[in-house]
Design an enzyme around this catalytic site. Structure first.
Site, PDB file in Angstrom:
ATOM      1  N   SER A 145    -111.419 -15.427 -58.369  1.00  0.00           N
ATOM      2  CA  SER A 145    -110.661 -14.188 -58.231  1.00  0.00           C
ATOM      3  C   SER A 145    -109.656 -14.284 -57.092  1.00  0.00           C
ATOM      4  O   SER A 145    -109.880 -14.997 -56.099  1.00  0.00           O
ATOM      5  CB  SER A 145    -111.631 -13.029 -57.968  1.00  0.00           C
ATOM      6  OG  SER A 145    -110.944 -11.874 -57.541  1.00  0.00           O
ATOM      7  N   TYR A 170    -118.043  -8.989 -53.330  1.00  0.00           N
ATOM      8  CA  TYR A 170    -117.516  -9.562 -54.574  1.00  0.00           C
ATOM      9  C   TYR A 170    -116.714 -10.833 -54.276  1.00  0.00           C
ATOM     10  O   TYR A 170    -116.925 -11.883 -54.898  1.00  0.00           O
ATOM     11  CB  TYR A 170    -116.636  -8.540 -55.288  1.00  0.00           C
ATOM     12  CG  TYR A 170    -115.870  -9.104 -56.457  1.00  0.00           C
ATOM     13  CD1 TYR A 170    -116.521  -9.589 -57.578  1.00  0.00           C
ATOM     14  CD2 TYR A 170    -114.475  -9.157 -56.438  1.00  0.00           C
ATOM     15  CE1 TYR A 170    -115.818 -10.128 -58.649  1.00  0.00           C
ATOM     16  CE2 TYR A 170    -113.763  -9.685 -57.506  1.00  0.00           C
ATOM     17  CZ  TYR A 170    -114.438 -10.169 -58.606  1.00  0.00           C
ATOM     18  OH  TYR A 170    -113.733 -10.699 -59.669  1.00  0.00           O
TER      19      TYR A 170
END
Length: 358
Positions: A145, A170
């Site tokens: 990501s 995350y």
């Protein structure tokens, strides 16, 4: 450009997170383009967002005879063992993960389970796929990501930059995935490619994404909050462009090589996959509103200014995401071609059909 060293015909491809936005779009594209491909899809179909949307995506995939769906969690080691033994996949696309920056602040457990334990299980299966001199996995592609760049000030983000300062759990799990994949590539000679996704949008997308949430709120006449007083910039990438990029990457696994010490040089690559063109969030929302009016999701006289609120930055977020995609372009000829307006137009038209015409 790199020459393909993997041909997709007659391959068995395992896609985890297949009911998700990117996973389902990738699977559908592959099924449409090549009828000798055999796709095994795994997804736990959690209620993180509207399950009916996930079921709608799966419904399209189940129309194909060369698609098999398995409902389950990649953190379930015994399930993953059985899948690998039964189907012996050639290529793994690991997209299963608990997504979202803000959700990780209030629900950390699901990130550890899916993003760390689940990915560990996939790596272990890849490792043991070579047991007893079997050919084993030809290529592992996994989702990272843009969040791994954290509070990096250097723009655009390059895969050469250090990413040691995540600002959310995350992001930390995604950086961990990259480190885990590198270790397994080094130890067991597993060809792996990590893709750092930048903001992906389009029809049948994730309802927790800003553009989708904005649409739902505007339609209800509620106010939308635009963070950092509208000065955030995002590298928005349309789903079809993302899928095309993944398929290009699938067809060239990093080459296996032996170093001077007689040990494997890790067959390991990381790429940014984005649009290389950040858009101001306020401009993005303005175009979205115009396209929602055009698609008759919003009335023609909609007062947008009365429904927007400029607010400060929120915890865990970053002011700009901007991908340096030069390596992906040089190696694979990847160049997104969908303009922001065209992409949002297709989303607005889909939204109208899916939510209003029903």
């Amino acid at each position: 450009m790199l020459t393909p060293n993997i041909f997709l015909e007659n391959k068995t491809i395992l896609i985890t997170g297949v009911a998700g936005f990117i996973g389902s779009a990738l699977a559908l594209n592959l099924l449409k383009r090549e009828n000798t491909i055999y796709i095994i899809g795994i997804d736990s179909v959690t209620d993180y967002y509207d399950i009916s949307l996930k079921e709608e995506r799966l419904k399209k995939l189940k129309e194909y005879n060369n698609f098999i769906f398995i409902k389950g969690n990649i953190a379930d080691k015994s399930l993953i063992d059985k899948v690998f033994i039964k189907f012996n996949p050639n290529i793994i696309i690991n997209l299963a993960a608990q997504a979202g920056v803000r959700y990780s602040i209030t629900n950390p457990d699901s990130y550890i389970e899916s993003n760390l334990i689940g990915f560990y299980n996939i790596l272990e299966e890849c490792r043991h796929s070579y047991d007893k001199n079997k050919k084993g996995i030809e290529h592992l592609i996994y989702a990272s990501s843009s969040s791994v760049y954290g509070s990096n000030k250097k723009i655009p983000y390059s895969t050469e930059d250090k990413v040691d300062n995540p600002v959310s759990l995350y992001a930390a799990t995604k950086k961990s995935n990259e480190l885990m994949a590198h270790a397994y590539s080094k130890l067991y000679d597993i060809p792996s490619t990590g893709l750092r996704f930048f903001t992906v949008y389009g029809p049948a997308g994730r309802p927790d994404m800003a553009y989708f949430k904005f649409t739902n709120k505007l339609r209800k006449g509620e106010k939308i909050q635009i963070f950092n007083y509208g000065h955030c910039k995002r590298d928005f990438t349309y789903i079809d462009d993302i899928v095309e990029g993944i398929i290009k990457v699938m067809q060239h696994a990093p080459e296996k090589q032996t170093g001077k010490d007689g040990l494997p040089i890790p067959p390991y690559k990381i790429y940014n996959i984005g649009n290389n063109q950040p858009e101001n969030l306020l401009d993005f929302v303005t175009i979205l509103q115009e396209e929602l009016i055009r698609a008759k999701v919003l009335p023609e006289n909609y007062d947008f200014n009365a429904h927007k609120e400029l607010v400060p930055m929120q915890p865990g977020d970053v002011p700009i995401t901007y991908a340096d995609t030069t390596p992906l372009e040089l190696d694979f000829g990847f160049k997104p071609s969908t303009s922001l307006r065209n992409g949002l137009r297709r989303f607005a038209e889909w939204y109208s059909r899916y939510y209003l015409e029903k």
